[in-house]
Motif scaffolding. Structure first.
Motif, PDB file in Angstrom:
ATOM      1  N   ALA A  72      -0.032  -4.192 -14.022  1.00 30.08           N
ATOM      2  CA  ALA A  72      -0.888  -4.703 -12.941  1.00 30.08           C
ATOM      3  C   ALA A  72      -2.284  -5.035 -13.446  1.00 30.08           C
ATOM      4  N   LYS A  73      -2.667  -4.457 -14.579  1.00 29.87           N
ATOM      5  CA  LYS A  73      -3.986  -4.729 -15.138  1.00 29.87           C
ATOM      6  C   LYS A  73      -3.952  -5.817 -16.207  1.00 29.87           C
ATOM      7  N   ASP A  74      -2.781  -6.419 -16.425  1.00 34.17           N
ATOM      8  CA  ASP A  74      -2.649  -7.490 -17.410  1.00 34.17           C
ATOM      9  C   ASP A  74      -3.462  -8.694 -16.945  1.00 34.17           C
ATOM     10  N   PRO A  75      -4.464  -9.141 -17.730  1.00 39.08           N
ATOM     11  CA  PRO A  75      -5.303 -10.282 -17.314  1.00 39.08           C
ATOM     12  C   PRO A  75      -4.511 -11.575 -17.134  1.00 39.08           C
ATOM     13  N   GLN A  76      -3.299 -11.631 -17.711  1.00 40.56           N
ATOM     14  CA  GLN A  76      -2.480 -12.831 -17.586  1.00 40.56           C
ATOM     15  C   GLN A  76      -2.107 -13.100 -16.123  1.00 40.56           C
ATOM     16  N   TYR A  77      -2.042 -12.025 -15.310  1.00 35.29           N
ATOM     17  CA  TYR A  77      -1.605 -12.172 -13.926  1.00 35.29           C
ATOM     18  C   TYR A  77      -2.760 -11.916 -12.941  1.00 35.29           C
ATOM     19  N   ALA A  78      -3.966 -12.178 -13.388  1.00 38.73           N
ATOM     20  CA  ALA A  78      -5.134 -11.919 -12.544  1.00 38.73           C
ATOM     21  C   ALA A  78      -5.124 -12.800 -11.292  1.00 38.73           C
ATOM     22  N   GLU A  79      -5.346 -12.161 -10.141  1.00 39.36           N
ATOM     23  CA  GLU A  79      -5.493 -12.849  -8.850  1.00 39.36           C
ATOM     24  C   GLU A  79      -6.640 -12.162  -8.120  1.00 39.36           C
ATOM     25  N   ALA A 102      -8.173 -12.125  -5.106  1.00 37.43           N
ATOM     26  CA  ALA A 102      -8.008 -11.485  -3.796  1.00 37.43           C
ATOM     27  C   ALA A 102      -7.126 -10.237  -3.906  1.00 37.43           C
ATOM     28  N   ILE A 103      -6.016 -10.376  -4.618  1.00 31.80           N
ATOM     29  CA  ILE A 103      -5.089  -9.248  -4.769  1.00 31.80           C
ATOM     30  C   ILE A 103      -5.731  -8.130  -5.581  1.00 31.80           C
ATOM     31  N   ASP A 104      -6.444  -8.510  -6.649  1.00 33.82           N
ATOM     32  CA  ASP A 104      -7.067  -7.502  -7.506  1.00 33.82           C
ATOM     33  C   ASP A 104      -8.147  -6.725  -6.759  1.00 33.82           C
ATOM     34  N   GLN A 105      -8.890  -7.413  -5.895  1.00 31.50           N
ATOM     35  CA  GLN A 105      -9.917  -6.720  -5.101  1.00 31.50           C
ATOM     36  C   GLN A 105      -9.284  -5.741  -4.120  1.00 31.50           C
ATOM     37  N   LEU A 106      -8.207  -6.166  -3.493  1.00 31.57           N
ATOM     38  CA  LEU A 106      -7.496  -5.278  -2.567  1.00 31.57           C
ATOM     39  C   LEU A 106      -6.906  -4.088  -3.310  1.00 31.57           C
ATOM     40  N   ARG A 107      -6.347  -4.364  -4.500  1.00 27.73           N
ATOM     41  CA  ARG A 107      -5.781  -3.284  -5.310  1.00 27.73           C
ATOM     42  C   ARG A 107      -6.878  -2.287  -5.703  1.00 27.73           C
ATOM     43  N   LEU A 108      -8.054  -2.792  -6.087  1.00 24.87           N
ATOM     44  CA  LEU A 108      -9.167  -1.925  -6.454  1.00 24.87           C
ATOM     45  C   LEU A 108      -9.584  -1.056  -5.272  1.00 24.87           C
ATOM     46  N   GLN A 109      -9.616  -1.651  -4.084  1.00 25.89           N
ATOM     47  CA  GLN A 109      -9.973  -0.893  -2.881  1.00 25.89           C
ATOM     48  C   GLN A 109      -8.975   0.228  -2.627  1.00 25.89           C
ATOM     49  N   LYS A 110      -7.688  -0.077  -2.750  1.00 29.77           N
ATOM     50  CA  LYS A 110      -6.658   0.935  -2.527  1.00 29.77           C
ATOM     51  C   LYS A 110      -6.698   2.018  -3.602  1.00 29.77           C
ATOM     52  N   ASP A 111      -6.994   1.633  -4.841  1.00 28.30           N
ATOM     53  CA  ASP A 111      -7.108   2.611  -5.917  1.00 28.30           C
ATOM     54  C   ASP A 111      -8.264   3.567  -5.652  1.00 28.30           C
ATOM     55  N   GLN A 112      -9.378   3.022  -5.146  1.00 25.78           N
ATOM     56  CA  GLN A 112     -10.536   3.866  -4.833  1.00 25.78           C
ATOM     57  C   GLN A 112     -10.222   4.815  -3.677  1.00 25.78           C
ATOM     58  N   GLU A 113      -9.512   4.317  -2.658  1.00 26.70           N
ATOM     59  CA  GLU A 113      -9.114   5.177  -1.542  1.00 26.70           C
ATOM     60  C   GLU A 113      -8.184   6.286  -2.019  1.00 26.70           C
ATOM     61  N   LEU A 114      -7.268   5.935  -2.912  1.00 26.96           N
ATOM     62  CA  LEU A 114      -6.341   6.924  -3.452  1.00 26.96           C
ATOM     63  C   LEU A 114      -7.083   7.984  -4.251  1.00 26.96           C
ATOM     64  N   GLU A 115      -8.087   7.563  -5.032  1.00 23.07           N
ATOM     65  CA  GLU A 115      -8.865   8.508  -5.823  1.00 23.07           C
ATOM     66  C   GLU A 115      -9.647   9.459  -4.923  1.00 23.07           C
ATOM     67  N   ARG A 116     -10.234   8.925  -3.835  1.00 20.15           N
ATOM     68  CA  ARG A 116     -10.966   9.791  -2.892  1.00 20.15           C
ATOM     69  C   ARG A 116     -10.018  10.781  -2.227  1.00 20.15           C
ATOM     70  N   TYR A 117      -8.824  10.328  -1.868  1.00 21.90           N
ATOM     71  CA  TYR A 117      -7.840  11.217  -1.242  1.00 21.90           C
ATOM     72  C   TYR A 117      -7.400  12.304  -2.220  1.00 21.90           C
ATOM     73  N   ARG A 118      -7.226  11.905  -3.519  1.00 21.58           N
ATOM     74  CA  ARG A 118      -6.811  12.883  -4.524  1.00 21.58           C
ATOM     75  C   ARG A 118      -7.876  13.976  -4.678  1.00 21.58           C
ATOM     76  N   LYS A 119      -9.151  13.566  -4.722  1.00 17.16           N
ATOM     77  CA  LYS A 119     -10.236  14.537  -4.868  1.00 17.16           C
ATOM     78  C   LYS A 119     -10.341  15.431  -3.635  1.00 17.16           C
ATOM     79  N   LEU A 120     -10.112  14.856  -2.450  1.00 16.86           N
ATOM     80  CA  LEU A 120     -10.142  15.636  -1.213  1.00 16.86           C
ATOM     81  C   LEU A 120      -9.050  16.697  -1.233  1.00 16.86           C
ATOM     82  N   CYS A 121      -7.861  16.313  -1.677  1.00 19.35           N
ATOM     83  CA  CYS A 121      -6.744  17.272  -1.752  1.00 19.35           C
ATOM     84  C   CYS A 121      -7.046  18.382  -2.751  1.00 19.35           C
ATOM     85  N   GLU A 122      -7.657  18.021  -3.889  1.00 19.85           N
ATOM     86  CA  GLU A 122      -8.009  19.025  -4.888  1.00 19.85           C
ATOM     87  C   GLU A 122      -9.028  20.010  -4.324  1.00 19.85           C
ATOM     88  N   ARG A 123     -10.024  19.473  -3.590  1.00 20.65           N
ATOM     89  CA  ARG A 123     -11.049  20.339  -3.015  1.00 20.65           C
ATOM     90  C   ARG A 123     -10.450  21.290  -1.981  1.00 20.65           C
TER      91      ARG A 123
END
Length: 380
Positions: free
Chosen positions: A334-341, A343-364
């Motif tokens: 998914a991080k291969d620059p050959q398939y960069a899009e 709009a999709i990459d921005q949405l993916r980044l947003q979801k990755d950030q949400e997932l990271e916040r959720y992971r840290k919340l669960c750890e806490r």
């Protein structure tokens, strides 16, 4: 031009001919070419130049398709050339089976573009793509034989015709590719900066492979107009049957031009290996073989290793091959620059950030629960 041969009379005669044979006015031929090769080797630029499109080349996403048309004399119909381009180097080589199939096998050619500036990946890329293509060809033949039992004979006859006929001096040592094959060495401008002996080894190795399979070999650079135009002629020859020149250039200090069948194993010479490796246990034959190349070639066919394997050993000793990533080894496609899009990459980044916040919340919460359990004496 006489009165009888003026343009008007010629047009009338052509019209009468087409009326007598209506199929001639509407029939057209369709052929295909599949372009594969090293990543970032200029495949898209070659296609764009062939199509006369002044566009900036973009990374190819998986298998892409376009087409070209060419007028067929005075007829209304136009020949159609189907152009397939496979991106990703060897990663997506399984997709070769889409354009090379039992329906198209008689009218399809293959172009392999190799990055001459990256010799440490060259053999792996060439060998992998040839192997996959050969398997697809064999599968296509097996499926096509149900309706055309003679299809393999037709392909073999056409292959011999491409190299000048079955009376070729190297016929006993060639293993002809059953569909038209062109090997293009790209980035020639960068290749020129390599050491002379290394360039010589690369040139001789590619000449040997091309001659073995009855392929045309040519070097080019996107930055050198003359070489790029020659590659355009090769693609036109595959899909439109246009004539090819017989010019030949084998000097390793110049861009190679080697039409199919015009080279010879005698001219190419031995692989750059020590005598004991060439002989592989038959050192008694080497004195004769050293001065009689054809005898060495026949000797190699009887030895433990085939000639192509000996050339592989010679090449990979000088240029150890780096492992080219396959889909199974890519860390995150998914991080291969050959398939960069964007709009999709921005949405993916947003979801990755949400997932990271959720992971840290669960750890806490987990730590808080553990601390509470310790305070209450519930954990020993």
């Amino acid at each position: 031009m006489s009165k009888e041969d003026n343009l008007w009379n010629i047009a009338i005669a052509q019209s009468n001919k087409q009326q007598g044979n209506p199929e001639e006015a509407t029939s057209s031929e369709e052929k295909s070419v599949l372009i594969v090769g090293s990543r970032n080797s200029g495949k898209t630029s070659i296609v764009l130049r062939f199509l006369d499109k002044d566009e900036v080349a973009k990374p190819t996403t998986a298998l892409e398709y376009t087409y070209a048309r060419k007028s067929k004399g005075h007829n209304l119909a136009k020949d159609v050339g189907h152009i397939w381009e496979l991106g990703g180097g060897t990663m997506l080589s399984k997709l070769i089976e889409i354009p090379i199939n039992h329906i198209s096998i008689l009218n399809t050619g293959l172009v392999i573009v190799l990055d001459l500036s990256a010799p440490n990946e060259l053999w792996f890329t060439l060998d992998t793509l040839l192997e996959v293509a050969q398997k697809c060809i064999q599968t296509a033949i097996q499926e096509a034989q149900h309706t055309d039992p003679q299809i393999k004979d037709k392909l073999q006859a056409a292959a011999w015709l491409r190299v000048g006929g079955e009376d070729h001096m190297d016929k006993d040592l060639m293993d002809l590719f059953l569909i038209p094959l062109i090997i293009l060495g790209s980035k020639y401008d960068l290749f020129q900066s390599l050491d002379s002996e290394k360039r010589k080894t690369i040139c001789k190795t590619l000449r040997f492979v091309a001659h073995t399979y009855g392929a045309t070999l040519q070097f080019l650079s996107i930055k050198q107009e003359a070489t790029l135009n020659k590659s355009r002629s090769l693609i036109s020859h595959i899909i439109f049957g246009t004539a090819l020149g017989k010019a030949m250039q084998v000097d390793h200090n110049k861009p190679l031009i080697v039409p199919a069948g015009l080279d010879s194993f005698q001219q190419i010479g031995n692989p750059p290996l020590e005598e004991e490796k060439l002989g592989r246990g038959r050192a008694s034959d080497m004195k004769y073989c050293k001065t009689h190349f054809m005898a060495w070639m026949r000797h190699a066919h009887r030895s433990i290793m085939t000639p192509i394997e000996l050339w592989k050993n010679a090449f990979t000793e000088i240029f150890p091959q780096e492992s080219v990533k396959t889909p199974a080894t890519v860390d995150d496609p998914a991080k291969d620059p050959q398939y960069a899009e964007l709009a999709i990459d921005q949405l993916r980044l947003q979801k990755d950030q949400e997932l990271e916040r959720y992971r840290k919340l669960c750890e806490r919460k987990m730590k808080e629960a553990q601390n509470k359990a310790l305070q209450e004496g519930l954990v020993f």
